[in-house]
Design a protein around this motif. Structure first.
Motif, short mmCIF file in Angstrom:
data_model
loop_
_atom_site.label_atom_id
_atom_site.label_comp_id
_atom_site.label_asym_id
_atom_site.label_seq_id
_atom_site.Cartn_x
_atom_site.Cartn_y
_atom_site.Cartn_z
N THR A 53 0.79 -1.24 -0.04
CA THR A 53 0.20 0.15 -0.04
C THR A 53 0.94 1.24 -0.07
O THR A 53 0.66 2.22 -0.65
N MET A 54 1.87 1.19 0.86
CA MET A 54 2.85 2.28 0.76
C MET A 54 3.45 2.60 -0.52
O MET A 54 3.64 3.62 -1.13
N GLY A 55 3.72 1.42 -1.21
CA GLY A 55 4.32 1.46 -2.57
C GLY A 55 3.52 2.16 -3.61
O GLY A 55 3.85 3.05 -4.28
N ILE A 56 2.12 1.68 -3.47
CA ILE A 56 1.30 2.29 -4.47
C ILE A 56 0.91 3.80 -4.12
O ILE A 56 0.76 4.78 -5.10
N ILE A 57 0.88 4.28 -2.71
CA ILE A 57 0.81 5.73 -2.52
C ILE A 57 2.02 6.37 -3.16
O ILE A 57 1.73 7.39 -3.77
N TRP A 58 3.14 5.83 -2.94
CA TRP A 58 4.40 6.37 -3.57
C TRP A 58 4.32 6.55 -5.08
O TRP A 58 4.81 7.58 -5.59
N LEU A 59 3.75 5.43 -5.78
CA LEU A 59 3.64 5.46 -7.38
C LEU A 59 2.65 6.58 -7.50
O LEU A 59 2.87 7.28 -8.72
N MET A 60 1.61 6.80 -6.84
CA MET A 60 0.70 7.72 -7.13
C MET A 60 1.25 9.11 -7.25
O MET A 60 0.93 10.12 -7.68
N ALA A 61 2.30 9.30 -6.14
CA ALA A 61 2.71 10.59 -5.83
C ALA A 61 3.74 11.07 -6.99
O ALA A 61 3.87 12.18 -7.09
N TYR A 62 3.93 10.08 -7.91
CA TYR A 62 4.82 10.49 -9.03
C TYR A 62 4.14 11.56 -9.65
O TYR A 62 4.85 12.33 -10.41
N GLY A 63 2.82 11.44 -9.99
CA GLY A 63 2.19 12.49 -10.91
C GLY A 63 2.43 14.05 -10.19
O GLY A 63 2.38 14.76 -11.07
N ILE A 64 2.62 14.14 -8.82
CA ILE A 64 2.66 15.21 -8.09
C ILE A 64 4.08 15.62 -8.57
O ILE A 64 4.48 16.94 -8.85
N ARG A 65 5.05 14.92 -8.28
CA ARG A 65 6.33 15.10 -8.28
C ARG A 65 6.83 15.57 -9.73
O ARG A 65 7.68 16.42 -9.88
N LYS A 66 6.32 14.82 -10.64
CA LYS A 66 6.47 15.09 -12.21
C LYS A 66 6.31 16.60 -12.48
O LYS A 66 6.66 17.32 -13.23
N ARG A 67 5.07 17.25 -11.69
CA ARG A 67 4.55 18.52 -12.03
C ARG A 67 5.01 19.64 -11.09
O ARG A 67 5.13 20.84 -11.15
N SER A 68 6.18 19.44 -10.03
CA SER A 68 6.81 20.17 -9.01
C SER A 68 8.21 20.73 -9.67
O SER A 68 9.03 20.09 -9.26
N TYR A 69 8.10 21.42 -10.45
CA TYR A 69 9.12 21.72 -11.44
C TYR A 69 10.19 22.32 -10.27
O TYR A 69 11.56 22.26 -10.60
N ARG A 70 9.85 22.90 -9.09
CA ARG A 70 10.77 23.50 -8.12
C ARG A 70 11.47 22.59 -7.28
O ARG A 70 12.25 22.86 -6.46
N SER A 71 10.78 21.40 -7.36
CA SER A 71 11.32 20.15 -6.00
C SER A 71 12.61 19.87 -6.36
O SER A 71 13.09 19.84 -7.44
N SER A 72 13.41 19.62 -5.06
CA SER A 72 14.67 19.47 -5.26
C SER A 72 14.57 17.87 -4.72
O SER A 72 16.05 17.28 -4.36
N LEU A 73 13.52 17.38 -4.70
CA LEU A 73 13.43 15.84 -4.05
C LEU A 73 13.85 14.76 -5.08
O LEU A 73 12.92 14.11 -5.72
N GLY A 74 15.05 14.75 -5.46
CA GLY A 74 15.80 13.71 -6.57
C GLY A 74 15.04 14.35 -8.02
O GLY A 74 14.25 15.28 -8.30
N THR A 75 15.68 13.65 -8.92
CA THR A 75 15.32 14.19 -10.34
C THR A 75 14.06 13.58 -10.70
O THR A 75 13.96 12.40 -10.23
#
Ligand code: HEM
Ligand code: HEM
Length: 272
Positions: A53-75
């Motif tokens: 379940t934690m894996g799935i939540i994290w996979l879903m978060a990819y959509g947010i990370r993809k759009r956070s252009y200013r995020s420095s949380l990994g490439t």
């Protein structure tokens, strides 16, 4: 030297991580032998379920990370590499969670939706790997906006040449020139713009006044060039659209998976 892609990112770091984690889980699964048999309701079963379940939540978060252009949380590339390999890893983790037991119920529905999400993800990656090289703008070719500008400046030049010319000249331009509206791009079908009919162009040339022949040749050359450029742009757009279409399965399937998963977790606690 082979170029690194998001699949082989940092020497397949996420593939190795996933294989390592799955080996640990498989060893725990084999060593553990609970009373009543292995299933989702044992301590190990609950732990693997929580991990998945934690894996799935994290996979879903990819959509947010993809759009956070200013995020420095990994490439984004690193996130995508992890997304792909961890996503595939879940395919094996969930059977360890359920003790390889499946039935006609919402629990198995969640798993089936997960398989659909993963398969569509693999489809997307394969599409990307085979199609993205074919986009000329990816190979250092011209970008869409520049191409559209070129097309409109060619149109303006053709109009300029045609100004004040004879009726035959006008008909020549009317027949071969076209207004290019990218909105009407064929979305997914392979489409070809009709190339300039040389025989027909020759017929026009014969009937033109002598003084206009050079200009007519120039206009024909420009219209030919316009067709070539527009054709390349149509093909690029078609490929780019194909690259997006699988997401129309991947994203809704992932949302349906979350809904089924929430029902699964709720139901196992409710009917405990
Ligand atoms: C916090 C997370 C989770 C918890 C607490 C949990 C809990 C459980 C429990 C208690 C069972 C045993 C139900 C029974 O034997 O009647 C079970 C079975 C199962 N779970 Fe989960 N689960 C979790 C996550 C997941 C995930 C992420 C999936 C798949 C996407 C999944 C798919 C299944 C399947 C397919 C079964 C077997 C159903 C069957 O035997 O017919 N579970 N789960
Ligand atoms: C349970 C598993 C998975 C879930 C829940 C999931 C979910 C998602 C989500 C929410 C997005 C973001 C879409 C967007 O906002 O545009 C996404 C994108 C993507 N996923 Fe998955 N995914 C899973 C598994 C996979 C797998 C196994 C692969 C490949 C083997 C994959 C490949 C991709 C790709 C290529 C993208 C788009 C990348 C981009 O446009 O930058 N996914 N996924």
């Amino acid at each position: 030297m082979r170029q690194e892609t998001f699949i082989s990112y940092k020497g397949y770091r996420w593939l190795l991580f996933t294989i390592g984690a799955l080996i640990v889980c498989a060893v725990v699964y084999i060593v553990n032998s609970p009373v009543g048999g292995r299933n989702g309701g044992t301590v190990v079963g609950y732990s693997f379920g929580t991990l998945a379940t934690m894996g799935i939540i994290w996979l879903m978060a990819y959509g947010i990370r993809k759009r956070s252009y200013r995020s420095s949380l990994g490439t984004v590339e690193g996130w995508l590499a992890a997304h792909i390999w961890i996503g595939i890893g879940l395919l094996f983790l969930v059977p360890l969670h359920s003790g390889f037991s499946f039935g006609c119920n919402v629990h198995t529905l969640a798993y089936l939706l997960m398989i659909l999400t993963i398969v569509s993800g693999i489809w997307g990656v394969l599409y990307y790997a085979t199609l993205s090289d074919k986009i000329s703008s990816h190979r250092g070719g011209r970008k869409e906006a520049i191409v559209l500008e070129q097309i409109s400046s060619l149109s303006a030049e053709i109009d300029q040449i045609a100004k004040g010319k004879s009726d035959v000249f006008m008909r020549l331009v009317e027949e071969f020139n076209f207004s290019f509206k990218p909105r009407f791009f064929q979305l997914l079908r392979r489409s070809r713009l009709t190339s300039l009919d040389q025989k027909r162009a020759g017929e026009f040339l014969v009937n033109l006044p002598e003084a206009e022949k050079d200009d007519a040749m120039r206009a024909i050359g420009l219209m030919d060039q316009k067709i070539d450029i527009a054709q390349a742009l149509v093909e690029d757009s078609r490929i780019k659209n194909l690259l997006r279409v699988w997401l129309f399965i991947h994203v809704p399937a992932s949302i349906a998976l979350c809904v089924a998963l929430a029902i699964h977790i709720f139901s196992v606690f409710f009917f405990w």
